[in-house]
Design a protein around this motif. Structure first.
Motif, short mmCIF file in Angstrom:
data_model
loop_
_atom_site.label_atom_id
_atom_site.label_comp_id
_atom_site.label_asym_id
_atom_site.label_seq_id
_atom_site.Cartn_x
_atom_site.Cartn_y
_atom_site.Cartn_z
N UNK A 165 0.84 -1.20 0.00
CA UNK A 165 0.00 0.00 0.00
C UNK A 165 0.87 1.25 0.00
N UNK A 166 0.49 2.22 -0.84
CA UNK A 166 1.13 3.53 -0.83
C UNK A 166 0.09 4.55 -0.38
N UNK A 167 0.40 5.27 0.70
CA UNK A 167 -0.57 6.18 1.30
C UNK A 167 0.06 7.55 1.49
N UNK A 168 -0.68 8.60 1.10
CA UNK A 168 -0.25 9.97 1.42
C UNK A 168 -1.07 10.43 2.62
N UNK A 173 -6.81 6.76 4.43
CA UNK A 173 -8.09 6.04 4.49
C UNK A 173 -8.48 5.76 5.95
N UNK A 174 -9.69 6.12 6.32
CA UNK A 174 -10.11 5.98 7.72
C UNK A 174 -10.06 4.53 8.20
N UNK A 175 -10.29 3.57 7.33
CA UNK A 175 -10.35 2.16 7.74
C UNK A 175 -9.03 1.43 7.50
N UNK A 176 -7.98 2.18 7.16
CA UNK A 176 -6.71 1.53 6.82
C UNK A 176 -6.10 0.86 8.05
N UNK A 177 -5.77 -0.43 7.92
CA UNK A 177 -5.22 -1.21 9.03
C UNK A 177 -3.76 -1.55 8.74
N UNK A 178 -2.87 -1.03 9.56
CA UNK A 178 -1.44 -1.28 9.39
C UNK A 178 -0.88 -2.17 10.51
N UNK A 332 20.39 4.51 -2.24
CA UNK A 332 21.61 4.76 -3.02
C UNK A 332 22.83 4.12 -2.37
N UNK A 333 22.77 3.92 -1.07
CA UNK A 333 23.88 3.28 -0.36
C UNK A 333 23.97 1.80 -0.68
N UNK A 334 22.94 1.25 -1.33
CA UNK A 334 22.88 -0.17 -1.63
C UNK A 334 21.99 -0.94 -0.67
N UNK A 335 21.68 -0.33 0.46
CA UNK A 335 20.79 -0.99 1.42
C UNK A 335 19.37 -1.01 0.87
N UNK A 336 18.60 -2.02 1.25
CA UNK A 336 17.21 -2.07 0.86
C UNK A 336 16.32 -2.19 2.10
N UNK A 337 15.10 -1.71 1.98
CA UNK A 337 14.12 -1.78 3.06
C UNK A 337 12.90 -2.52 2.54
N UNK A 338 12.63 -3.68 3.09
CA UNK A 338 11.41 -4.40 2.73
C UNK A 338 10.23 -3.77 3.47
N UNK A 339 9.13 -3.63 2.77
CA UNK A 339 7.99 -2.92 3.36
C UNK A 339 6.67 -3.48 2.87
N UNK A 340 5.66 -3.33 3.71
CA UNK A 340 4.28 -3.64 3.33
C UNK A 340 3.51 -2.36 3.02
N UNK A 341 3.94 -1.25 3.64
CA UNK A 341 3.27 0.04 3.47
C UNK A 341 4.32 1.12 3.29
#
Length: 494
Positions: A165-168, A173-178, A332-341
């Motif tokens: 999910x990409x959220x600004x 969203x009022x019902x968004x569950x993270x 850019x450093x080469x590190x990655x971040x795994x994410x759901x949101x």
């Protein structure tokens, strides 16, 4: 012409039912009880900004005793208030003073045209998709300066590939569950700072990904000095003492930041060191490249962001995004971040007059081509005011000065039989300076859209409540103003 004959008329049309609009309605009626007014509100309920933003942790970034109205004291114990409580306060206040009866909800203002033959504004709106026309003698823009439709969205390569999910925050969203999810918040401004402690309560992992650090000033949610004042003095007296105590503190911090930035840097850094784990890389994540108040300082509550980091519920990464793929963010450093949101707390876009098309006798008026007079009127634009708050203090401090100035102007016009008034610079040379003297990205991106500031009064836009309050007290209402009247038939029947 037939449509204009049927248009609803008010002496004053107020656009927006947030802090600015409600404050204007009260002050205008207080000093001009015979004038009629109508509030045109695009949304379905009262609140403006405080109805728009619904993300977790939403709260004021200035104290509530200066953000609330001086004529309706805040009675709860908090010194910093949550968004829903502010919205409820505004709703109750509007109901208490009968302001809500004058509000037309779901009314989007599209344009306003001044007719110099009748000295009236014709305002075109859209109500539930249907056109509706209003007419009025005076316009008050309580629209703030946010673009409510389009937040700032920088391009992130590959974001369309992300399967989460990409959220600004502007459209949360009022019902968004993270709950239990891996959340990355891109940004380090006030929105990100208030979001992260709240998200970290239920998310499995929260990372604040920033390109560069921001100065953070911690404030207690319930301030012991404020509570002591409120216990020692009667309600009304305590409220005024607290307002000046809080306003004075903010002005002092701002002044010291400008005059002795090294002292403020040291104090803020020391607070970070005391509340973060021993050995934490403070200089990497919490040492900005600029001086305090070159950009707006962010407020944290009871060091809650530092506590979330110390408890392992949140972390900060300072890096640049290379690209986004299906599973997360590659840096850019080469590190990655795994994410759901991914939360794009990347900032706001500014606009003048709520994006409403303004014209005089059919000729377009571009706000960016006009100087601002006494911080609320536009050069050579008759019978129109725009309410804009401070960058370094509570919005309402200046909003109330603006509302009182407009109410005073209306009373002066009524007493002398004037039907129009506008500030006029004429051929006087006037050097320009930025209206907002901070280097924040959302300001720098919008310089082309904002009105101009001169370098001396009454055309100088400054951000100093104490000097503005003094000027308001001794204001010369006819300074650089043009007044006049139309002798034709009344505006209502025109």
């Amino acid at each position: 012409m037939a449509e204009n004959l049927q248009a609803e008329y008010s002496d004053v049309l107020i656009i927006g039912a947030g802090i600015s609009g409600i404050g204007a309605a009260y002050r205008i009626r207080e000093k001009n009880p015979a004038l009629s007014y109508t509030v045109l509100e695009r949304r379905a309920q009262i609140g403006g900004t405080w109805d728009l933003f619904r993300y977790p942790g939403i709260r004021s970034d200035s104290d509530i005793f200066t953000l609330s109205f001086p004529w309706e004291p805040w009675t709860r114990p908090e010194n910093i208030a949550d968004g829903p409580d502010i919205r409820e306060y505004l709703t109750q206040t509007a109901r208490k003073y009968g302001i809500d009866e004058h509000i037309r909800f779901n009314t989007r203002v599209l344009s306003a045209d001044w007719d110099s033959g009748t000295d009236t504004w014709t305002v075109q709106t859209e109500v539930d998709g249907e056109p509706k026309t209003y007419r009025g003698r005076f316009l008050f823009f309580g629209t703030g300066y946010y673009n409510y439709d389009e937040p700032y969205r920088p391009e992130f390569p590959g974001i369309e590939q992300f399967k989460g999910d990409v959220v600004h925050p502007q459209f949360w969203p009022e019902t968004f569950d993270y709950t239990g999810k891996r959340v990355v918040v891109i940004g380090s401004g006030a929105t990100a700072i208030s979001l992260i402690p709240s998200l970290s309560e239920t998310a499995s992992r929260v990372i604040m990904l920033q390109r560069s650090p921001t100065y953070l000033l911690s404030s207690p949610r319930v301030h012991p000095v404020v509570q002591a004042i409120r216990k020692a003095l009667p309600v009304r007296a305590a409220y005024w003492v607290v307002r000046w105590f809080n306003a004075g503190f903010v002005m002092l911090v701002y002044a010291l930041s400008r005059k002795t930035p090294g002292v403020i840097k040291w104090l803020l850094r020391r607070n970070a060191e005391q509340n973060l784990p021993q050995g934490y890389p403070v200089d990497v994540h919490f040492k900005p490249r600029y001086n305090p108040w070159d950009q707006r300082m962010c407020l944290i509550l009871d060091n809650d962001l530092y506590s979330a980091i110390a408890d392992g519920r949140a972390e900060v990464l300072t890096d640049h995004i290379d690209h986004i793929d299906a599973d997360g963010i590659v840096l850019r450093s080469g590190e990655r971040i795994d994410a759901d949101v991914i939360v794009t707390a990347t900032g706001l876009q500014l606009q003048a007059l709520g994006g409403i098309a303004l014209s005089i006798d059919g000729a377009e008026v571009k706000p960016q081509d006009r100087f601002v007079y006494k911080e609320h009127l536009l050069e050579d634009v008759p019978n129109a005011a725009w309410c804009v708050g401070y960058i370094n203090a509570s919005w309402t401090l200046r909003a109330d000065l603006t509302a009182r100035s407009v109410a005073k102007l209306l009373a002066h016009m009524d007493a002398h039989g004037y039907t129009h008034a506008y500030p006029h610079l004429g051929d006087v040379p006037m050097p320009e300076k930025p209206a907002w003297n901070i280097n924040a990205g959302y300001v720098q991106r919008a310089l082309h859209a904002l009105p101009k500031s001169g370098t001396h009064r009454p055309w100088n836009v400054r951000h100093n409540y104490l000097l503005d309050a003094i000027d308001h007290r001794f204001d010369r209402i006819e300074e650089s103003m043009v007044f006049g009247r139309v002798e034709a038939k009344s505006a209502q029947s025109a």
